[in-house]
Enzyme design. Structure first.
Site, PDB file in Angstrom:
ATOM      1  NE  ARG A 232      -4.325  -1.264   0.144  1.00 17.79           N
ATOM      2  CZ  ARG A 232      -4.465  -2.362  -0.615  1.00 17.79           C
ATOM      3  NH1 ARG A 232      -3.490  -2.731  -1.417  1.00 17.79           N
ATOM      4  NH2 ARG A 232      -5.579  -3.075  -0.567  1.00 17.79           N
ATOM      5  CD  GLU A 261      -2.895   3.097  -5.566  1.00 16.01           C
ATOM      6  OE1 GLU A 261      -3.856   2.391  -5.919  1.00 16.01           O
ATOM      7  OE2 GLU A 261      -1.934   2.665  -4.929  1.00 16.01           O
ATOM      8  CG  HIS A 280      -3.150  -1.006  -6.826  1.00 18.38           C
ATOM      9  ND1 HIS A 280      -3.547  -0.274  -5.726  1.00 18.38           N
ATOM     10  CD2 HIS A 280      -3.117  -2.292  -6.402  1.00 18.38           C
ATOM     11  CE1 HIS A 280      -3.741  -1.075  -4.685  1.00 18.38           C
ATOM     12  NE2 HIS A 280      -3.492  -2.319  -5.085  1.00 18.38           N
TER      13      HIS A 280
END
Ligand code: GLV
Ligand code: GLV
Length: 315
Positions: A232, A261, A280
């Site tokens: 993360r 993000e 991601h």
């Protein structure tokens, strides 16, 4: 029939199963649903199936007066106020295991890409700048085989990274809350930072790991070392990472996750040639995303039926 709120379409046939067994109210967009949509739609629902972009905080949990289960289509659950949900008797479930190998594969891909300058080399060719034949000192990187890999966190993904590292004959050290029965050396955080050639972050995000790697910690890394993060974003203090990269205090970084993000194209990280960025993608394989769908749907259905889910988040 139980009523279920689903905040995104998910791959594979599992939504159809859910639709046969419950009344499904689904957000059809690829973008996250507006918060107001969740708050109004959750009111009469027995179950909630969310992804990691939906913040399931007190307000959402309080709005869901009939909620029995929150099933997240992710391994991470930092977007959910788990403590509050559990205090209200709502079960929380996630999708570990099925994404472990895909995530560890991506971590290794990032590590190899940044160490061996794969993305940089690709860009150089596309930019028409490969204009000399092979020569001994061209684009030298860092050897991965036989180097020291430091793993921060030794959960499922940390262990899968360790297994891969064995194939590269790496010397593996790790730091986590407690030692594990694994074939790697347990060290303290300082030793991990000072000895690793590659530092891979695999801890989950919580109050203890938030900004765990800040300027003072990153400064302990070798100047020749690389940071890899596919856990993360907020585990690493991003502005401090930018600072150590600007000052040339580490060799580079490979990042799949960010504090916010999507990152904006003018994020300072974008400017560094020694930084590899992916959006991601840790669990982003067809196979894994379908298995996550199966687990997330079964977790939800099991909880609604009063049975045990396949995976449950407990604090
Ligand atoms: C992905 O980041 C996940 O938590 O599943
Ligand atoms: C490299 O291509 C070599 O032959 O050493």
């Amino acid at each position: 029939m139980y009523k279920v709120l689903v905040t995104r379409r998910i791959p594979g046939p599992w939504l159809d199963l859910l639709k046969r067994e419950t009344e499904v109210d689904i957000w059809e967009g690829r973008d996250p649903p507006p918060r107001s949509w969740i708050l109004s739609r959750v009111k009469d629902k027995d179950g909630l199936l969310v992804t990691l972009t939906e913040r399931v905080d007190r307000e959402v949990i309080d709005a869901g007066v009939n909620l029995k289960v929150i099933s997240t289509y992710s391994v991470g659950f930092d977007h959910i106020d788990v403590k509050y949900a559990l205090s209200k008797g709502i079960r929380v479930t996630n999708t570990p295991d099925v994404l472990t190998d895909a995530t560890a594969d991506l971590i290794f891909g990032l590590l190899l890409a940044v160490a061996r300058r794969i993305v940089e080399g690709d860009r150089l060719i596309r930019d028409g700048k490969w204009n000399l034949p092979w020569y001994p000192e061209f684009m030298l990187g860092k050897e991965v085989s036989h180097s020291t890999l430091g793993i921060l966190g030794m959960g499922r993904i940390g262990r899968a990274v360790l297994r891969r590292a064995k194939g590269f004959d790496m010397n593996v050290i790790y730091y986590s809350r407690k030692p594990h029965d694994v074939d790697a050396k347990f060290v303290d955080l300082d030793t991990l930072l000072t000895e690793s050639d590659f530092l891979v972050v695999t801890v989950d995000l919580n109050q203890e790991t938030y900004h765990m790697l800040d300027y003072s910690k990153l400064m302990k890394m070798k100047r020749t070392a690389f940071l890899v993060n596919a856990s993360r974003g907020p585990v690493v203090k991003e502005e401090d990472l930018v600072r150590v990269l600007s000052e040339g205090r580490i060799a580079g970084a490979a990042l799949d996750v960010f504090e916010r993000e999507p990152i904006s194209p003018d994020n300072p990280l974008v400017k560094f040639p020694n930084v590899v960025l992916t959006p991601h993608l840790g669990s982003a394989t067809r196979e894994t995303r379908e298995k996550m769908a199966e687990i997330a749907v079964k977790n939800l259905l099991n909880c609604l039926k009063g049975e045990s889910p396949l995976y449950e988040v407990k604090l």
